[in-house]
Design a protein around this motif. Structure first.
Motif, mmCIF file in Angstrom:
data_model
loop_
_atom_site.group_PDB
_atom_site.id
_atom_site.type_symbol
_atom_site.label_atom_id
_atom_site.label_comp_id
_atom_site.label_asym_id
_atom_site.label_seq_id
_atom_site.Cartn_x
_atom_site.Cartn_y
_atom_site.Cartn_z
ATOM 1 N N PRO A 169 37.975 62.088 33.354
ATOM 2 C CA PRO A 169 37.504 60.566 33.631
ATOM 3 C C PRO A 169 38.189 59.985 33.412
ATOM 4 N N PHE A 170 38.869 59.821 32.393
ATOM 5 C CA PHE A 170 40.043 58.801 31.772
ATOM 6 C C PHE A 170 41.444 58.007 33.331
ATOM 7 N N ARG A 171 42.001 59.127 33.855
ATOM 8 C CA ARG A 171 42.167 59.245 34.888
ATOM 9 C C ARG A 171 41.559 58.038 35.969
ATOM 10 N N LEU A 172 40.184 58.935 36.517
ATOM 11 C CA LEU A 172 39.469 58.186 37.412
ATOM 12 C C LEU A 172 39.227 56.357 37.125
ATOM 13 N N GLY A 173 38.668 56.697 35.193
ATOM 14 C CA GLY A 173 38.102 55.472 35.479
ATOM 15 C C GLY A 173 38.969 54.242 34.352
ATOM 16 N N MET A 174 40.383 54.306 34.042
ATOM 17 C CA MET A 174 41.311 53.531 34.606
ATOM 18 C C MET A 174 41.897 52.950 35.812
ATOM 19 N N LEU A 175 41.518 54.331 37.259
ATOM 20 C CA LEU A 175 41.582 53.515 37.911
ATOM 21 C C LEU A 175 40.766 52.738 38.971
ATOM 22 N N CYS A 176 39.821 53.606 38.524
ATOM 23 C CA CYS A 176 38.337 52.190 38.944
ATOM 24 C C CYS A 176 38.823 51.243 38.176
ATOM 25 N N GLY A 177 38.759 51.101 36.680
ATOM 26 C CA GLY A 177 39.050 49.842 36.232
ATOM 27 C C GLY A 177 39.597 48.593 36.656
ATOM 28 N N MET A 178 41.391 49.643 37.136
ATOM 29 C CA MET A 178 41.820 48.980 37.522
ATOM 30 C C MET A 178 42.185 48.380 38.639
ATOM 31 N N GLY A 179 41.364 49.203 39.955
ATOM 32 C CA GLY A 179 41.552 48.338 40.986
ATOM 33 C C GLY A 179 39.984 47.507 40.863
ATOM 34 N N ALA A 180 38.756 47.258 40.158
ATOM 35 C CA ALA A 180 37.801 46.317 40.137
ATOM 36 C C ALA A 180 38.413 45.000 39.319
ATOM 37 N N SER A 181 39.359 45.331 38.498
ATOM 38 C CA SER A 181 39.565 44.440 37.935
ATOM 39 C C SER A 181 40.848 43.701 39.066
ATOM 40 N N LEU A 182 41.503 44.359 39.587
ATOM 41 C CA LEU A 182 42.349 43.654 40.766
ATOM 42 C C LEU A 182 41.286 42.865 41.876
ATOM 43 N N LEU A 183 40.613 43.715 42.411
ATOM 44 C CA LEU A 183 39.156 43.298 43.596
ATOM 45 C C LEU A 183 38.457 41.585 43.088
ATOM 46 N N VAL A 184 38.158 41.961 41.889
ATOM 47 C CA VAL A 184 37.393 40.885 41.043
ATOM 48 C C VAL A 184 38.699 39.485 40.787
ATOM 49 N N ALA A 185 40.169 39.556 40.191
ATOM 50 C CA ALA A 185 41.430 38.980 40.274
ATOM 51 C C ALA A 185 41.418 38.498 41.227
ATOM 52 N N ALA A 186 41.768 39.165 42.541
ATOM 53 C CA ALA A 186 41.735 38.867 43.571
ATOM 54 C C ALA A 186 40.448 37.699 44.609
ATOM 55 N N LEU A 187 39.267 37.839 44.021
ATOM 56 C CA LEU A 187 38.202 36.726 44.716
ATOM 57 C C LEU A 187 38.075 35.583 43.772
ATOM 58 N N VAL A 188 38.548 35.838 42.192
ATOM 59 C CA VAL A 188 38.680 34.510 41.917
ATOM 60 C C VAL A 188 40.234 33.284 42.369
ATOM 61 N N VAL A 189 41.070 33.748 42.677
ATOM 62 C CA VAL A 189 41.949 33.142 43.174
ATOM 63 C C VAL A 189 41.367 33.370 44.447
ATOM 64 N N LEU A 190 41.123 33.739 45.409
ATOM 65 C CA LEU A 190 41.244 33.254 46.365
ATOM 66 C C LEU A 190 39.636 32.208 46.345
ATOM 67 N N PHE A 191 38.562 32.599 44.873
ATOM 68 C CA PHE A 191 37.735 30.925 45.104
ATOM 69 C C PHE A 191 38.184 29.893 44.934
ATOM 70 N N ARG A 192 39.060 29.903 44.034
ATOM 71 C CA ARG A 192 40.260 28.702 43.126
ATOM 72 C C ARG A 192 40.328 27.819 44.471
ATOM 73 N N ARG A 193 41.400 28.596 45.528
ATOM 74 C CA ARG A 193 41.903 28.423 46.213
ATOM 75 C C ARG A 193 41.270 27.345 47.240
ATOM 76 N N ARG A 194 40.137 27.720 47.493
ATOM 77 C CA ARG A 194 38.746 27.629 48.252
ATOM 78 C C ARG A 194 38.525 26.060 47.817
ATOM 79 N N ARG A 195 38.234 26.122 46.878
ATOM 80 C CA ARG A 195 37.596 24.914 45.616
ATOM 81 C C ARG A 195 38.642 23.965 46.496
ATOM 82 N N LYS A 196 40.210 24.263 45.930
ATOM 83 C CA LYS A 196 40.674 22.767 46.109
ATOM 84 C C LYS A 196 41.521 22.943 47.494
ATOM 85 N N LEU A 197 41.080 23.190 48.794
ATOM 86 C CA LEU A 197 40.888 22.980 50.008
ATOM 87 C C LEU A 197 40.483 21.664 50.529
ATOM 88 N N PRO A 198 40.959 20.901 51.042
ATOM 89 C CA PRO A 198 39.643 19.633 51.395
ATOM 90 C C PRO A 198 38.841 20.162 51.966
#
Length: 198
Positions: A169-198
Motif C-alpha cells: 500500500p505504501f508504494r502504490l499510494g506513493m505512485l498514485c499520489g505523486m502521479g495525481a499531484s503531477l496531473l493536478v499541477a499540469a492542469l494548473v499550469v495549463l489553466f494559468r497559461r491559457r488565462r494569460k493568452l489573449p
C-alpha cells in the motif's frame, strides 16, 4: 554533429525516459530470479543504457549552447554536486557508525537526486538571477506536457506493479499520489497559461 533543436532534444529525452521506465518495469524484476551471473549482470545494467543516452544528450545540449546557458548549467551542476555529495557523505558516516542501516541499493537514487537539484537550481538561476520567465518554453515542450508525461509514466509503473501482484500500500499510494499531484499541477499550469493568452 549538428546542434539539436529544443524540440528534438525533448523528443529524444522523452523517448529515452519512457524506454528507461519500460525496462525498469519489464526487465529489472528478472534480475533477482536469474541464477547465471553473466545474464544477471546484463539484466542489471540494461536500464542504464537509456540514461547514458540522456546524459550524452545533455552534454551535447550544453556544448552547443551560448555562454549564458553554459554558465547556468555550470552553476546548477556545481550546486547539485555539492548538495548530493554532502548528503552522500552524511549518509555514509551515519551508515558506517551503524546509526542507520543502508544497503547498496541507495546508490540508485544518486543520479535522480542530482537531476532534481540540477533542474531546480537551474530554474532558480534563470528566473531569479537572470530574470527569465518560469513558464518560458524557448522552443521546448511546454511544462504542462512534461508533467503529464511523468504522471503517465508513474501511472504505468503503478499499474504494472499492481498487475504483477505487488500490493504494497505504501508504494502504490506513493505512485498514485505523486502521479495525481503531477496531473493536478499540469492542469494548473495549463489553466494559468491559457488565462494569460489573449
Amino acid at each position: 554533429m549538428r546542434r539539436l533543436t529544443p524540440r528534438q532534444y525533448d523528443r529524444r529525452a522523452s523517448i529515452s525516459m519512457c524506454a528507461y521506465v519500460a525496462l525498469m518495469v519489464l526487465v529489472w524484476p528478472l534480475v533477482r530470479g536469474t541464477p547465471a551471473t553473466g545474464i544477471k549482470f546484463l539484466l542489471a545494467v540494461v536500464p542504464v543504457l537509456p540514461m547514458l543516452y540522456v546524459i550524452g544528450l545533455m552534454a551535447l545540449r550544453i556544448r552547443y549552447s551560448d555562454e549564458l546557458e553554459q554558465r547556468t548549467h555550470l552553476v546548477a551542476l556545481g550546486a547539485a554536486t555539492a548538495v548530493v555529495g554532502a548528503l552522500s557523505l552524511v549518509g555514509g558516516f551515519l551508515a558506517a557508525g551503524k546509526v542507520v542501516a543502508l544497503d547498496g541499493s541507495i546508490l540508485i537514487w544518486v543520479f535522480p537526486a542530482l537531476v532534481m537539484v540540477y533542474g531546480s537550481t537551474r530554474w532558480w538561476v534563470m528566473t531569479r538571477l537572470y530574470g527569465g520567465a518560469p513558464d518560458c518554453d524557448d522552443g521546448h515542450a511546454p511544462m504542462w506536457r512534461r508533467m503529464l508525461l511523468v504522471a503517465a509514466l508513474m501511472g504505468f509503473v503503478g499499474l504494472a506493479a499492481w498487475w504483477k501482484g505487488d500490493r504494497d500500500p505504501f508504494r502504490l499510494g506513493m505512485l498514485c499520489g505523486m502521479g495525481a499531484s503531477l496531473l493536478v499541477a499540469a492542469l494548473v499550469v495549463l489553466f494559468r497559461r491559457r488565462r494569460k493568452l489573449p
